[in-house]
Motif scaffolding. Structure first.
Motif: not given
Ligand code: DC
Length: 215
Positions: A33, A38, A107, A128-129, A167, A174
Motif C-alpha cells: 500500500t 507513492r 486516506r 501502516r494502517d 518519517r 498524523r
Molecule cells: O512503505 P513506504 O515507505 O513505501 O510508504 C510510503 C509512505 O506512505 C510513508 O510515508 C508511509 C505512507 N503510508 C501510509 O501512510 N499508509 C500506508 N498504508 C502505507 C504507506
C-alpha cells in the motif's frame, strides 16, 4: 470471505520483503500500500499539483481513473495504463508521499481502493494502517519494528539516504490513521533476525491461527 494477512510497521522494518515471502508461501496476492500512496504522489508531481494543496490533491483523486491489476499475484496500481515502478522510488516522490499520506480525504479514498482488493482473493497487505483501519476485523495482524539505528543501517545498505526519525514522526503523529499497533497484532522486533526468520515467525503464527479457527 477471503483471508487478509495485515502486516504493518515502521519504515525499513522489512515489511515488503517479508510480506512477499509470506504471500508466496500461502499463494496469496501481495499488496504494497506504500506503493499505492507513492503512485498517487508521483501522479501529483507529474501533474504539477502541489502535495501541500489538500483540495487540489483530493481533486486529483476524484478525477483519476486509477486501475488495479493483478500480475503474478502482485497488485499494481496503474496511471492511465502505465506502471511507474521505478519513478515512485525517487527522493522527490518520497518527500511528496509523506505529505499526501497525511491528507484525510486521500486516506478515505485509499481505504475504498485498498478494500476493493478483496476482488483478488486472499491477500497479504502491508502498510501502516492495514490492521487498524483497512481490515480491522482480520484475525491475522502483524506489526514489524526494529530499533531506529538498525533500520537506518538497512536503508544505508540499500543506498537510500533517508531521515527515518522524521518519517517515523510523520507516520505516527498524523491525525488520520496514524501508525499504531493493531489490537490483536503479533509484534515482531526483528533486530538481529534474518528476513527468513521473520517470515517464518509470521507463517507459523498464521498456520496456528488458521488451525485455531477450525475449532
Ligand atoms: O512503505 P513506504 O515507505 O513505501 O510508504 C510510503 C509512505 O506512505 C510513508 O510515508 C508511509 C505512507 N503510508 C501510509 O501512510 N499508509 C500506508 N498504508 C502505507 C504507506
Amino acid at each position: 470471505m477471503p483471508i487478509v494477512i495485515a502486516i504493518d510497521g515502521t519504515s525499513a522494518s522489512g515489511k515488503s520483503t517479508t510480506a512477499r515471502r509470506v504471500a508466496k508461501h500461502f499463494g496469496y496476492t501481495y499488496i504494497d500500500t506504500g506503493a499505492m500512496y507513492r503512485t498517487l504522489a508521483w501522479h501529483c508531481l507529474v501533474r504539477q499539483t502541489d502535495p501541500h494543496d489538500e483540495k487540489a490533491v483530493t481533486a486529483v483523486c476524484r478525477k483519476w481513473k486509477s486501475s488495479l491489476v493483478n500480475v503474478d499475484h502482485q497488485v499494481r496500481m496503474l496511471v492511465e495504463g502505465y506502471y511507474p515502478e521505478k519513478e515512485i522510488r525517487t527522493s522527490e516522490a518520497s518527500a511528496a508521499v509523506a505529505i499526501i499520506a497525511a491528507n484525510t480525504k486521500v486516506r478515505d479514498w485509499m481505504k475504498t481502493l485498498q478494500q476493493s482488493c478483496l476482488q483478488f482473493g486472499d491477500l497479504v497487505m502491508e502498510g501502516r494502517d492495514i490492521g487498524t483501519a483497512i481490515f480491522p476485523d482480520t484475525d491475522f495482524k502483524f506489526y514489524l519494528d526494529a530499533p531506529l539505528a538498525e533500520r537506518s543501517k538497512r536503508r544505508w545498505a540499500d543506498g537510500v539516504q533517508e531521515d527515518l526519525a522524521k518519517r517515523d514522526h510523520s507516520d505516527s503523529q498524523r491525525a488520520s490513521n496514524p501508525l499504531m499497533i493493531a489490537l490483536g497484532a503479533m509484534v515482531i522486533n526483528n533486530a538481529g533476525l534474518t528476513i527468513e526468520q521473520t517470515s517464518q515467525l509470521i507463517i507459523d503464527e498464521v498456520h496456528r491461527r488458521l488451525e485455531a479457527r477450525r475449532y
